[in-house]
Design a protein around this motif. Structure first.
Motif, PDB file in Angstrom:
ATOM      1  N   ILE A  74     -48.829  -0.861 -46.935  1.00 11.81           N
ATOM      2  CA  ILE A  74     -49.127  -2.051 -45.545  1.00 11.81           C
ATOM      3  C   ILE A  74     -50.717  -2.567 -45.582  1.00 11.81           C
ATOM      4  O   ILE A  74     -51.729  -1.218 -45.760  1.00 11.81           O
ATOM      5  N   PRO A  75     -50.934  -3.296 -46.403  1.00  4.07           N
ATOM      6  CA  PRO A  75     -52.759  -3.724 -46.105  1.00  4.07           C
ATOM      7  C   PRO A  75     -52.573  -3.811 -44.771  1.00  4.07           C
ATOM      8  O   PRO A  75     -51.903  -4.569 -44.019  1.00  4.07           O
ATOM      9  N   THR A  76     -54.017  -3.472 -44.154  1.00 10.47           N
ATOM     10  CA  THR A  76     -54.770  -3.642 -42.455  1.00 10.47           C
ATOM     11  C   THR A  76     -55.741  -4.051 -42.982  1.00 10.47           C
ATOM     12  O   THR A  76     -56.886  -3.537 -43.266  1.00 10.47           O
ATOM     13  N   LEU A  77     -56.049  -5.093 -41.728  1.00 12.39           N
ATOM     14  CA  LEU A  77     -57.438  -5.843 -41.397  1.00 12.39           C
ATOM     15  C   LEU A  77     -58.265  -4.542 -40.637  1.00 12.39           C
ATOM     16  O   LEU A  77     -58.313  -4.060 -39.526  1.00 12.39           O
ATOM     17  N   LEU A  78     -59.136  -4.189 -40.977  1.00 14.48           N
ATOM     18  CA  LEU A  78     -59.837  -3.250 -40.078  1.00 14.48           C
ATOM     19  C   LEU A  78     -61.766  -3.952 -39.249  1.00 14.48           C
ATOM     20  O   LEU A  78     -61.586  -3.677 -38.777  1.00 14.48           O
ATOM     21  N   LEU A  79     -62.126  -4.760 -40.100  1.00 18.50           N
ATOM     22  CA  LEU A  79     -63.120  -5.278 -39.912  1.00 18.50           C
ATOM     23  C   LEU A  79     -63.860  -7.176 -40.616  1.00 18.50           C
ATOM     24  O   LEU A  79     -62.806  -7.220 -41.205  1.00 18.50           O
ATOM     25  N   PRO A 116     -58.404  -6.522 -35.702  1.00 15.10           N
ATOM     26  CA  PRO A 116     -58.626  -5.944 -36.251  1.00 15.10           C
ATOM     27  C   PRO A 116     -57.490  -5.126 -35.859  1.00 15.10           C
ATOM     28  O   PRO A 116     -57.447  -4.939 -35.074  1.00 15.10           O
ATOM     29  N   GLY A 117     -56.925  -4.792 -36.575  1.00  9.54           N
ATOM     30  CA  GLY A 117     -55.168  -3.762 -36.680  1.00  9.54           C
ATOM     31  C   GLY A 117     -54.013  -4.759 -37.523  1.00  9.54           C
ATOM     32  O   GLY A 117     -53.239  -4.700 -37.502  1.00  9.54           O
ATOM     33  N   ALA A 118     -54.410  -5.968 -37.509  1.00 12.92           N
ATOM     34  CA  ALA A 118     -53.619  -7.153 -38.367  1.00 12.92           C
ATOM     35  C   ALA A 118     -52.605  -6.390 -39.639  1.00 12.92           C
ATOM     36  O   ALA A 118     -53.978  -6.452 -40.552  1.00 12.92           O
ATOM     37  N   ALA A 119     -52.172  -5.812 -39.632  1.00 15.33           N
ATOM     38  CA  ALA A 119     -51.477  -5.375 -40.439  1.00 15.33           C
ATOM     39  C   ALA A 119     -49.809  -6.430 -41.586  1.00 15.33           C
ATOM     40  O   ALA A 119     -49.570  -6.808 -40.267  1.00 15.33           O
ATOM     41  N   ALA A 120     -50.262  -6.603 -42.581  1.00 13.00           N
ATOM     42  CA  ALA A 120     -48.668  -7.384 -43.106  1.00 13.00           C
ATOM     43  C   ALA A 120     -48.272  -5.789 -44.052  1.00 13.00           C
ATOM     44  O   ALA A 120     -48.547  -4.648 -44.567  1.00 13.00           O
ATOM     45  N   SER A 121     -46.506  -5.610 -43.954  1.00 12.30           N
ATOM     46  CA  SER A 121     -45.732  -4.996 -44.490  1.00 12.30           C
ATOM     47  C   SER A 121     -45.272  -5.502 -46.013  1.00 12.30           C
ATOM     48  O   SER A 121     -44.985  -6.619 -46.102  1.00 12.30           O
ATOM     49  N   PHE A 134     -46.124  -7.606 -38.691  1.00 12.29           N
ATOM     50  CA  PHE A 134     -46.240  -6.682 -36.957  1.00 12.29           C
ATOM     51  C   PHE A 134     -47.175  -7.048 -36.014  1.00 12.29           C
ATOM     52  O   PHE A 134     -47.640  -8.422 -35.986  1.00 12.29           O
ATOM     53  N   THR A 135     -45.764  -6.286 -34.664  1.00 12.46           N
ATOM     54  CA  THR A 135     -46.435  -6.563 -33.624  1.00 12.46           C
ATOM     55  C   THR A 135     -47.112  -8.379 -33.481  1.00 12.46           C
ATOM     56  O   THR A 135     -47.704  -9.245 -32.988  1.00 12.46           O
ATOM     57  N   GLY A 136     -46.501  -9.561 -34.058  1.00  8.63           N
ATOM     58  CA  GLY A 136     -45.512 -10.492 -33.048  1.00  8.63           C
ATOM     59  C   GLY A 136     -46.825 -11.485 -34.620  1.00  8.63           C
ATOM     60  O   GLY A 136     -46.951 -12.982 -34.199  1.00  8.63           O
ATOM     61  N   PHE A 137     -47.067 -11.132 -35.346  1.00 10.40           N
ATOM     62  CA  PHE A 137     -48.510 -11.912 -36.528  1.00 10.40           C
ATOM     63  C   PHE A 137     -47.863 -12.549 -37.291  1.00 10.40           C
ATOM     64  O   PHE A 137     -48.441 -12.714 -37.809  1.00 10.40           O
ATOM     65  N   CYS A 138     -45.952 -12.370 -37.951  1.00 13.42           N
ATOM     66  CA  CYS A 138     -45.667 -13.593 -38.563  1.00 13.42           C
ATOM     67  C   CYS A 138     -46.035 -15.240 -38.536  1.00 13.42           C
ATOM     68  O   CYS A 138     -46.165 -15.226 -37.361  1.00 13.42           O
ATOM     69  N   GLY A 139     -46.643 -15.212 -39.361  1.00  6.06           N
ATOM     70  CA  GLY A 139     -47.080 -17.060 -38.938  1.00  6.06           C
ATOM     71  C   GLY A 139     -48.044 -17.486 -38.429  1.00  6.06           C
ATOM     72  O   GLY A 139     -49.119 -18.652 -38.765  1.00  6.06           O
ATOM     73  N   THR A 140     -49.175 -16.519 -37.968  1.00  2.00           N
ATOM     74  CA  THR A 140     -50.463 -16.528 -37.468  1.00  2.00           C
ATOM     75  C   THR A 140     -51.549 -15.515 -38.068  1.00  2.00           C
ATOM     76  O   THR A 140     -51.754 -16.272 -39.210  1.00  2.00           O
ATOM     77  N   ALA A 141     -51.274 -14.357 -38.415  1.00  2.00           N
ATOM     78  CA  ALA A 141     -51.795 -13.613 -39.022  1.00  2.00           C
ATOM     79  C   ALA A 141     -51.693 -13.281 -40.235  1.00  2.00           C
ATOM     80  O   ALA A 141     -52.647 -12.850 -41.190  1.00  2.00           O
ATOM     81  N   ILE A 142     -50.011 -13.136 -40.460  1.00  2.00           N
ATOM     82  CA  ILE A 142     -49.343 -12.629 -41.401  1.00  2.00           C
ATOM     83  C   ILE A 142     -48.695 -13.733 -42.148  1.00  2.00           C
ATOM     84  O   ILE A 142     -47.978 -14.174 -41.512  1.00  2.00           O
ATOM     85  N   ASN A 143     -48.975 -13.746 -43.498  1.00  2.00           N
ATOM     86  CA  ASN A 143     -48.012 -14.929 -43.642  1.00  2.00           C
ATOM     87  C   ASN A 143     -47.023 -13.853 -44.432  1.00  2.00           C
ATOM     88  O   ASN A 143     -46.598 -14.109 -46.331  1.00  2.00           O
ATOM     89  N   VAL A 209     -62.862  -6.637 -44.371  1.00  2.00           N
ATOM     90  CA  VAL A 209     -62.701  -5.038 -44.636  1.00  2.00           C
ATOM     91  C   VAL A 209     -61.504  -4.241 -44.429  1.00  2.00           C
ATOM     92  O   VAL A 209     -60.443  -4.938 -43.175  1.00  2.00           O
ATOM     93  N   VAL A 210     -60.182  -4.303 -45.843  1.00  2.00           N
ATOM     94  CA  VAL A 210     -59.397  -4.288 -45.522  1.00  2.00           C
ATOM     95  C   VAL A 210     -58.778  -3.350 -45.596  1.00  2.00           C
ATOM     96  O   VAL A 210     -59.590  -2.488 -47.094  1.00  2.00           O
ATOM     97  N   LYS A 211     -57.858  -2.097 -45.775  1.00  2.00           N
ATOM     98  CA  LYS A 211     -57.460  -1.344 -46.308  1.00  2.00           C
ATOM     99  C   LYS A 211     -55.748  -0.977 -46.537  1.00  2.00           C
ATOM    100  O   LYS A 211     -55.296  -1.560 -46.033  1.00  2.00           O
ATOM    101  N   VAL A 212     -55.533  -0.947 -47.633  1.00  2.00           N
ATOM    102  CA  VAL A 212     -53.913  -0.435 -49.108  1.00  2.00           C
ATOM    103  C   VAL A 212     -54.465   1.069 -49.070  1.00  2.00           C
ATOM    104  O   VAL A 212     -54.867   2.148 -49.413  1.00  2.00           O
ATOM    105  N   GLU A 213     -52.900   1.273 -48.870  1.00  2.00           N
ATOM    106  CA  GLU A 213     -52.145   2.689 -49.859  1.00  2.00           C
ATOM    107  C   GLU A 213     -51.728   2.562 -50.801  1.00  2.00           C
ATOM    108  O   GLU A 213     -51.028   1.768 -50.749  1.00  2.00           O
ATOM    109  N   SER A 214     -51.146   3.526 -51.152  1.00  2.00           N
ATOM    110  CA  SER A 214     -50.274   3.803 -52.040  1.00  2.00           C
ATOM    111  C   SER A 214     -50.435   3.948 -53.427  1.00  2.00           C
ATOM    112  O   SER A 214     -49.614   2.294 -53.713  1.00  2.00           O
TER     113      SER A 214
END
Length: 243
Positions: A74-79, A116-121, A134-143, A209-214
């Motif tokens: 889950i890449p997550t926008l932090l800042l 901040p907090g926009a996240a892609a699965s 997540f949270t309805g961001f498809c097509g706006t914050a998430i591609n 700044v983005v956080k990515v795990e795993s």
């Protein structure tokens, strides 16, 4: 000896023409304090156990799944702290040759500025990638890709990099593609990563700044192949000169 040197030079020239991807970032690089903004050190303190922004820089530029196949993260926008925040993007690239990259924007500029907090699965299985939001961001914050995903021979769970883009400025995770350093990576020593982008010239790497795990750092196939080719060529020439 002259023959060996000439062959090595020829191999080097051929490698430049072919533009293989080499995982050869040189770190550390100077990072300035953010004037009047949240410094990237603050982000590292909150999300990565206080890794030092100067001495904790990773030379990694290519990653693979830390859990094998499939990849799920889950890449997550932090800042975001820049006048160009509304157009900035964060994406993933695949490929082993700089002339043949597959690039896909994950986090879009639209609606991410100041949020901040926009996240892609992100899910990759074989040569197919799925991106959701997540949270309805498809097509706006998430591609988002949709349920069919995207299939391409270059897509892999074991060999990919990331990039930031703002206007005409792109910061790839490998300096050799940029020709300069615009992408900074940090890890907690396990599988968690923080990535920072520099869109201008103040070198504070906090414009996005983005956080990515795993993820685990992996050696680039181009690096391994090039080293093997060079050693084989030099070895063969030495055997010839010995006979």
């Amino acid at each position: 000896m002259k023959t060996v040197v000439a062959a090595a030079v020829a191999l080097g020239a051929a490698s430049v023409m072919a533009a293989p991807i080499l995982d050869n970032n040189m770190r550390p690089k100077p990072i300035n304090n953010a004037s009047g903004e949240t410094d990237i050190q603050t982000i590292l303190n909150s999300n990565l156990g206080g890794v030092n922004k100067a001495t904790g820089q990773s030379a990694a530029g290519i990653w693979g799944s830390a859990t094998g196949s499939p990849l799920s993260t889950i890449p997550t926008l932090l800042l975001e702290q820049t006048s160009g925040a509304s157009t900035q993007m964060f994406g993933i690239w695949f490929g082993t040759d700089t002339t043949n990259l597959l690039e896909y924007d994950l986090i879009l500029g639209s609606s991410t500025s100041g949020n901040p907090g926009a996240a892609a699965s992100l899910f990759i299985s074989g040569n197919t990638m799925f991106v959701g939001g997540f949270t309805g961001f498809c097509g706006t914050a998430i591609n988002c890709t949709g349920v069919s995903g995207i299939t391409d021979a270059r897509i892999s769970t074991g060999n990919f990099g990331f990039y930031f883009r703002s206007g005409n400025t792109t910061g790839y995770s490998l300096d050799m593609i940029n020709g300069e350093t615009r992408f900074m990576s940090y890890t907690d020593g396990a599988t968690n990563w923080i990535f920072g982008f520099e869109d201008g010239g103040d070198n504070d790497f906090n414009d996005m700044v983005v956080k990515v795990e795993s993820l685990n750092r992996v050696s680039a196939p181009g690096t391994i192949a090039l080293m093997g080719l060079g050693l084989l060529g030099i070895g063969a020439l030495r055997r010839r000169s010995a006979t």
